[in-house]
Design a protein around this motif. Structure first.
Motif, PDB file in Angstrom:
ATOM      1  N   ILE A   5       0.711  -1.063   0.105  1.00  0.00           N
ATOM      2  CA  ILE A   5       0.199   0.069   0.004  1.00  0.00           C
ATOM      3  C   ILE A   5       0.851   1.325  -0.105  1.00  0.00           C
ATOM      4  O   ILE A   5       1.595   1.233   0.882  1.00  0.00           O
ATOM      5  CB  ILE A   5      -0.859   0.342   1.317  1.00  0.00           C
ATOM      6  CG1 ILE A   5      -1.839  -1.107   1.126  1.00  0.00           C
ATOM      7  CG2 ILE A   5      -1.843   1.366   1.481  1.00  0.00           C
ATOM      8  CD1 ILE A   5      -2.803  -1.332   2.248  1.00  0.00           C
ATOM      9  N   ILE A  11      -7.411   6.517   4.342  1.00  0.00           N
ATOM     10  CA  ILE A  11      -7.893   5.282   3.413  1.00  0.00           C
ATOM     11  C   ILE A  11      -6.789   4.369   3.089  1.00  0.00           C
ATOM     12  O   ILE A  11      -7.271   3.002   3.496  1.00  0.00           O
ATOM     13  CB  ILE A  11      -8.329   6.037   1.951  1.00  0.00           C
ATOM     14  CG1 ILE A  11      -9.500   6.767   2.493  1.00  0.00           C
ATOM     15  CG2 ILE A  11      -8.732   4.793   1.042  1.00  0.00           C
ATOM     16  CD1 ILE A  11     -10.843   6.115   2.888  1.00  0.00           C
ATOM     17  N   GLY A  12      -5.470   4.560   2.998  1.00  0.00           N
ATOM     18  CA  GLY A  12      -4.420   3.462   2.993  1.00  0.00           C
ATOM     19  C   GLY A  12      -4.431   2.806   4.221  1.00  0.00           C
ATOM     20  O   GLY A  12      -4.345   1.519   4.192  1.00  0.00           O
ATOM     21  N   TRP A  15      -7.573   0.353   4.383  1.00  0.00           N
ATOM     22  CA  TRP A  15      -7.371  -0.725   3.843  1.00  0.00           C
ATOM     23  C   TRP A  15      -6.526  -1.992   4.211  1.00  0.00           C
ATOM     24  O   TRP A  15      -6.478  -3.022   4.231  1.00  0.00           O
ATOM     25  CB  TRP A  15      -6.916  -0.334   2.183  1.00  0.00           C
ATOM     26  CG  TRP A  15      -8.225  -0.178   1.594  1.00  0.00           C
ATOM     27  CD1 TRP A  15      -9.105   0.900   1.606  1.00  0.00           C
ATOM     28  CD2 TRP A  15      -8.947  -0.947   0.500  1.00  0.00           C
ATOM     29  NE1 TRP A  15     -10.236   0.963   0.609  1.00  0.00           N
ATOM     30  CE2 TRP A  15     -10.069  -0.255   0.042  1.00  0.00           C
ATOM     31  CE3 TRP A  15      -8.491  -2.223  -0.106  1.00  0.00           C
ATOM     32  CZ2 TRP A  15     -10.860  -0.737  -0.942  1.00  0.00           C
ATOM     33  CZ3 TRP A  15      -9.310  -2.468  -1.119  1.00  0.00           C
ATOM     34  CH2 TRP A  15     -10.410  -1.770  -1.471  1.00  0.00           C
ATOM     35  N   LEU A  71      -1.968  -1.123  -3.879  1.00  0.00           N
ATOM     36  CA  LEU A  71      -2.996  -0.018  -3.812  1.00  0.00           C
ATOM     37  C   LEU A  71      -2.394   1.338  -3.610  1.00  0.00           C
ATOM     38  O   LEU A  71      -1.394   1.484  -2.733  1.00  0.00           O
ATOM     39  CB  LEU A  71      -3.658  -0.485  -2.706  1.00  0.00           C
ATOM     40  CG  LEU A  71      -4.824   0.491  -2.131  1.00  0.00           C
ATOM     41  CD1 LEU A  71      -5.989   0.626  -3.291  1.00  0.00           C
ATOM     42  CD2 LEU A  71      -5.453  -0.017  -0.789  1.00  0.00           C
ATOM     43  N   THR A  73      -3.077   4.989  -2.560  1.00  0.00           N
ATOM     44  CA  THR A  73      -4.004   5.935  -1.935  1.00  0.00           C
ATOM     45  C   THR A  73      -3.543   7.193  -1.684  1.00  0.00           C
ATOM     46  O   THR A  73      -3.685   7.945  -0.621  1.00  0.00           O
ATOM     47  CB  THR A  73      -4.540   5.270  -0.788  1.00  0.00           C
ATOM     48  OG1 THR A  73      -3.328   5.229   0.219  1.00  0.00           O
ATOM     49  CG2 THR A  73      -5.158   3.947  -0.832  1.00  0.00           C
ATOM     50  N   THR A  74      -2.579   7.889  -2.551  1.00  0.00           N
ATOM     51  CA  THR A  74      -2.004   9.250  -2.307  1.00  0.00           C
ATOM     52  C   THR A  74      -2.863  10.109  -3.104  1.00  0.00           C
ATOM     53  O   THR A  74      -3.949   9.595  -3.507  1.00  0.00           O
ATOM     54  CB  THR A  74      -0.690   8.991  -3.232  1.00  0.00           C
ATOM     55  OG1 THR A  74      -0.944   8.895  -4.351  1.00  0.00           O
ATOM     56  CG2 THR A  74       0.248   8.150  -2.924  1.00  0.00           C
ATOM     57  N   LEU A  99      -6.815   4.545  -5.945  1.00  0.00           N
ATOM     58  CA  LEU A  99      -7.999   5.004  -5.271  1.00  0.00           C
ATOM     59  C   LEU A  99      -7.674   6.323  -4.681  1.00  0.00           C
ATOM     60  O   LEU A  99      -7.118   6.597  -3.559  1.00  0.00           O
ATOM     61  CB  LEU A  99      -8.345   4.115  -3.907  1.00  0.00           C
ATOM     62  CG  LEU A  99      -9.287   4.309  -3.003  1.00  0.00           C
ATOM     63  CD1 LEU A  99     -10.771   4.530  -3.516  1.00  0.00           C
ATOM     64  CD2 LEU A  99      -9.522   3.072  -1.918  1.00  0.00           C
ATOM     65  N   HIS A 100      -8.295   7.320  -5.621  1.00  0.00           N
ATOM     66  CA  HIS A 100      -8.192   8.704  -4.980  1.00  0.00           C
ATOM     67  C   HIS A 100      -9.088   9.695  -5.662  1.00  0.00           C
ATOM     68  O   HIS A 100     -10.051   9.163  -6.344  1.00  0.00           O
ATOM     69  CB  HIS A 100      -6.891   9.254  -5.716  1.00  0.00           C
ATOM     70  CG  HIS A 100      -6.655   9.115  -6.985  1.00  0.00           C
ATOM     71  ND1 HIS A 100      -7.145  10.151  -8.003  1.00  0.00           N
ATOM     72  CD2 HIS A 100      -5.751   7.998  -7.690  1.00  0.00           C
ATOM     73  CE1 HIS A 100      -7.038   9.714  -9.233  1.00  0.00           C
ATOM     74  NE2 HIS A 100      -6.178   8.444  -9.290  1.00  0.00           N
ATOM     75  N   THR A 122     -13.304   3.858  -6.540  1.00  0.00           N
ATOM     76  CA  THR A 122     -14.044   5.323  -5.996  1.00  0.00           C
ATOM     77  C   THR A 122     -14.831   4.649  -4.746  1.00  0.00           C
ATOM     78  O   THR A 122     -15.665   3.766  -4.861  1.00  0.00           O
ATOM     79  CB  THR A 122     -15.061   5.960  -6.966  1.00  0.00           C
ATOM     80  OG1 THR A 122     -15.598   7.034  -6.240  1.00  0.00           O
ATOM     81  CG2 THR A 122     -16.197   5.229  -7.539  1.00  0.00           C
ATOM     82  N   SER A 123     -14.681   5.346  -3.613  1.00  0.00           N
ATOM     83  CA  SER A 123     -15.217   4.942  -2.314  1.00  0.00           C
ATOM     84  C   SER A 123     -16.020   5.929  -1.403  1.00  0.00           C
ATOM     85  O   SER A 123     -15.812   7.219  -1.697  1.00  0.00           O
ATOM     86  CB  SER A 123     -14.152   4.640  -1.465  1.00  0.00           C
ATOM     87  OG  SER A 123     -14.495   3.899  -0.128  1.00  0.00           O
ATOM     88  N   THR A 143     -16.988   0.545  -2.029  1.00  0.00           N
ATOM     89  CA  THR A 143     -16.178   0.806  -2.804  1.00  0.00           C
ATOM     90  C   THR A 143     -16.363   0.291  -4.137  1.00  0.00           C
ATOM     91  O   THR A 143     -16.321  -1.054  -4.107  1.00  0.00           O
ATOM     92  CB  THR A 143     -14.821   0.454  -2.522  1.00  0.00           C
ATOM     93  OG1 THR A 143     -14.414   1.332  -1.213  1.00  0.00           O
ATOM     94  CG2 THR A 143     -13.784   0.567  -3.313  1.00  0.00           C
TER      95      THR A 143
END
Length: 299
Positions: A5, A11-12, A15, A71, A73-74, A99-100, A122-123, A143
């Motif tokens: 990750i 979010i990171g 997960w 994954l 998540t930045t 995922l951003h 997308t979450s 998500t």
């Protein structure tokens, strides 16, 4: 199945905890040596007043080992550079999940890394950090995940079907990303520029009129692109989100208040780029975008 990750924000970390809970080994790729030194290998997940701790590895981009599943998540503006930093560790056919907020990197990454499998997500999960590596799962959402480099496939990346998160394989992920983008365009810039909570977009007449103009322009673009985002239109959907999150401050407002770069280039900026490609003018969105630049809030 081993997951890396990249991005140890809320979010990171959410997960990472979920993957650990499901029995998957996880490595957090941290941004610098001091961040790595501060990580003791323990991650705390807080949900409904209960805390659980998980042990996992931490590493730097140049020493994280071979990557099969990644994954990211930045922030949107960091995605491509962050991915370049670990590119030498990616195995052929590695699964990459982006995922951003915003759009742009989803189109860039498959072109830059054609040998990899690229998903976008997308979450609506709500999460925040009580302190570094202590994440609060504040709101259970869903998500949606889909292959951006192979649209139409309804599948999830390896090992994600056992997570407590509500995950949906989305064969039309680009449409879902446009829905999220439209809502972000309607809410985030206005709250950031006016310094208000989401609900004030509805209760303050002047701001609500701006919101209506922004949404009307988004509808024009969607008609040109033959996108049907919401049954009752963008404005109704944005108002529903603003009403449901009335007490919240948008992430763009929080970034602006804390002197951080915002994701305006990947939200309103992406919208405007899409409109220019069609020769379409969106004056209210353009005005908001220029106001950010004039105040130097995103540079």
């Amino acid at each position: 199945m081993y997951w890396h990750i990249l991005g140890a924000g809320a979010i990171g970390c959410l997960w990472a905890a979920q993957l650990c809970q499901a029995g998957h080994p996880v490595s957090l790729i941290l941004r610098n040596p001091s961040r790595l030194d501060s990580f003791d290998g323990q991650l705390t997940l807080e949900h409904d007043g209960q805390c659980r701790s998980f042990q996992l590895a931490g590493c730097l981009a140049d020493s994280c080992g071979p990557i099969d599943r990644l994954l990211l998540t930045t922030k949107a503006y960091d995605v491509v550079e962050a991915l370049h930093g670990v590119a030498h560790q990616l195995r052929p056919g590695a699964q990459i999940v982006l995922l951003h907020n915003g759009m742009g990197p989803q189109q860039q990454v498959p072109e830059l890394y054609p040998a990899q499998q690229v998903w976008s997500a997308t979450s609506t999960d709500g999460a925040w950090l009580r302190e570094p590596f202590h994440v609060v799962w504040a709101g259970r959402g869903e998500t949606r995940i889909g292959r951006f480099d192979a649209p139409g496939e309804a599948q999830l990346p390896d090992g994600l079907d056992g997570l407590e998160l509500q995950l949906l394989a989305d064969p039309a992920i680009e449409l879902s990303l446009w829905r999220k983008l439209a809502i972000n365009c309607a809410i985030n810039p206005l709250t950031a520029l006016h310094g208000c909570r989401n609900g004030e977009l509805l209760s303050t007449p002047q701001i609500h009129r701006q919101m209506q103009q922004v949404c009307a322009e988004i509808e024009q673009l969607c008609q040109q692109r033959q996108l049907k985002l919401f049954p009752d239109g963008v404005l109704a959907a944005a108002e529903q989100v603003a009403r449901g999150t009335a007490a919240n401050y948008s992430s763009m407002l929080q970034d602006r208040r804390n002197g951080r770069r915002t994701e305006i280039d990947y939200i309103t900026g992406y919208l405007l780029d899409s409109a220019r490609q069609l020769g379409l003018a969106l004056p209210e969105n353009e005005r908001l975008f220029k106001q950010f630049n004039s105040k130097k809030t995103n540079r």
